[in-house]
Write an enzyme that holds these catalytic residues in place. Structure first.
Site, PDB file in Angstrom:
ATOM      1  CE1 TYR A  40     -13.197 -26.082  24.857  1.00 33.12           C
ATOM      2  CE2 TYR A  40     -13.179 -27.960  27.107  1.00 33.12           C
ATOM      3  CZ  TYR A  40     -13.424 -25.798  26.076  1.00 33.12           C
ATOM      4  OH  TYR A  40     -13.199 -25.028  27.108  1.00 33.12           O
ATOM      5  CE1 TYR A  57     -14.041 -20.959  23.800  1.00 37.85           C
ATOM      6  CE2 TYR A  57     -15.272 -22.473  25.531  1.00 37.85           C
ATOM      7  CZ  TYR A  57     -14.492 -22.315  24.959  1.00 37.85           C
ATOM      8  OH  TYR A  57     -12.699 -22.647  25.174  1.00 37.85           O
ATOM      9  N   PRO A 110      -5.837 -20.030  22.124  1.00 40.49           N
ATOM     10  CG  PRO A 110      -6.270 -17.544  23.279  1.00 40.49           C
ATOM     11  CD  PRO A 110      -5.630 -18.583  21.919  1.00 40.49           C
TER      12      PRO A 110
END
Length: 391
Positions: free
Chosen positions: A385, A201, A293
């Site tokens: 997560y 990310y 998302p």
């Protein structure tokens, strides 16, 4: 004259929610018919989510449909947050022992579920026109489609955000909460080996980027773009150049490029409809809620909904009690709103905002520093997560 048939649960939508619900009901001895407006080929190749929480993997395993997932899925024991010229690993195996994620495409889950249902004699009808729910507020609901009528005890609306289920609920019953984000994702599927072993990310001043994968030979990428972006404005050369600019920000990392197979722009939206039920119509998955998302929660929330609904229906058929059915929304929404917050938090933490001032950018970077240096903050990210345990 409509040709009539009957089942116990009529399911609208052959995505992961509808198919898994049908399979779990079958394991409890409850019959269902699944109605899908698209072709089997379409739903089996539709590229969507690819990150499965620990609970989702456990659910599919217990349901006996995880053989290929176990062979071909890619377990990940961490993710990388990349910003400021450095990468920071969030190590799931250290922060939440025994819980991880598995990268396995949603379309592969769909293929596995279709194969399992058909092998068990399941009734899945593809390319069905004009599905309409009726009399959901009574004890005799039914569905009409293509000149036929399906009588059932319950209707499960698993047909996504743009489906017919939620709009069929009378006005004034639902309260809808929604947030539109001032950007979209350009999603890219490339026939190229991943350039890293885990998801990356990346937060940059140029915008967010995500490096993911679908297999050892296929990579998945996302780029933050304008909400009205035209995919035609992104030839392959521009895509690779922008991915390199946003991902090649740490020493020694080089992005592998190759053939791009698919590209599409996805809007970023948060949405929740409350309650997730009306009479004998129950909404599950994207029909009831949408998350951006960034937090990888959409498919996983659908699985959580279906688990709750299966248990509630099984209780009703076994005992006649409506207690679990009446508590369906309450049980699901507790998890939905936790996932909504986590997805919003991840989105605001990693994306750039046009209206953001220097003060806002410094706050964002300060929080990234906190998450990547504090075990407590990193654990909060990790446990959300990988997916909170089911109640």
């Amino acid at each position: 004259m409509l040709r009539a048939m009957r089942t116990q649960v009529g399911i609208i939508g052959a995505g992961p929610a509808g198919l898994l619900l049908s399979h779990l009901l079958h394991l409890r001895g409850i019959s269902s018919v699944v109605l899908e407006r698209h072709s089997r080929a379409y739903v089996e190749r539709r590229v969507r989510a690819g990150v499965l929480e620990q609970g989702t993997v456990d659910t599919l395993t217990a349901a006996g449909v995880a053989g290929r997932l176990r062979r071909e899925g890619l377990p990940h024991r961490g993710i990388e947050l990349r910003y400021g010229g450095a990468g920071h690993r969030i190590a799931f195996e250290e922060l939440v022992p025994g819980r991880t994620i598995t990268v396995y495409g949603q379309q592969e889950v769909v293929k596995d579920l279709i194969a399992a249902r058909l092998a068990d004699g399941g009734d899945i009808r593809f390319e069905v026109d004009d599905v309409v729910p009726h009399a959901a507020g009574t004890d005799r609901p039914y569905l009409t489609f293509g000149g036929e009528r399906l009588d059932c005890d319950f209707i499960a609306g698993c047909d996504g955000f743009h489906g017919v289920s939620r709009p069929s609920i009378p006005a004034g019953v639902l309260t809808e909460y929604e947030r539109e984000y001032p950007f979209a994702w350009l999603g890219i599927l490339a026939r190229v080996a991943p350039s890293a072993d885990e998801l990356i990310y990346a937060r940059t001043d140029r915008g967010f980027a995500l490096h993911s994968m679908r297999s050892p030979q296929v990579s998945r990428f996302y780029l933050q773009v304008a909400p009205d972006e035209d995919v035609a404005a992104w030839p392959d050369e521009r895509i690779w150049a922008e991915l390199k600019a946003r991902l090649e920000t740490v020493p020694g990392f080089e992005l592998t490029t190759g053939e791009i197979m698919e590209k599409a722009v996805t809007p970023m939206r948060s949405f929740v409809a409350e309650p997730m039920q009306y009479g004998r119509l129950f909404l599950a998955g994207d029909a009831a809620h949408i998350v951006p998302p960034t937090g990888a929660k959409g498919l996983n929330l659908a699985v959580a909904d279906v688990r709750v609904l299966t248990a509630a229906l099984a209780e009703w058929y076994a005992t006649g009690s409506r207690e679990a059915l009446d508590g369906y929304s309450r049980a699901c929404l507790k998890r939905v709103w936790r996932a909504q917050h986590f997805s919003w938090w991840m989105t605001t933490l990693l994306h750039t905002f046009e209206e953001e001032d220097a003060y806002g950018r410094r706050l964002q970077l300060s929080y990234l520093d906190y998450v990547t240096s504090s075990p407590a903050a990193a654990t909060t990210l990790a446990e959300n997560y990988v997916g909170l345990p089911y109640d």
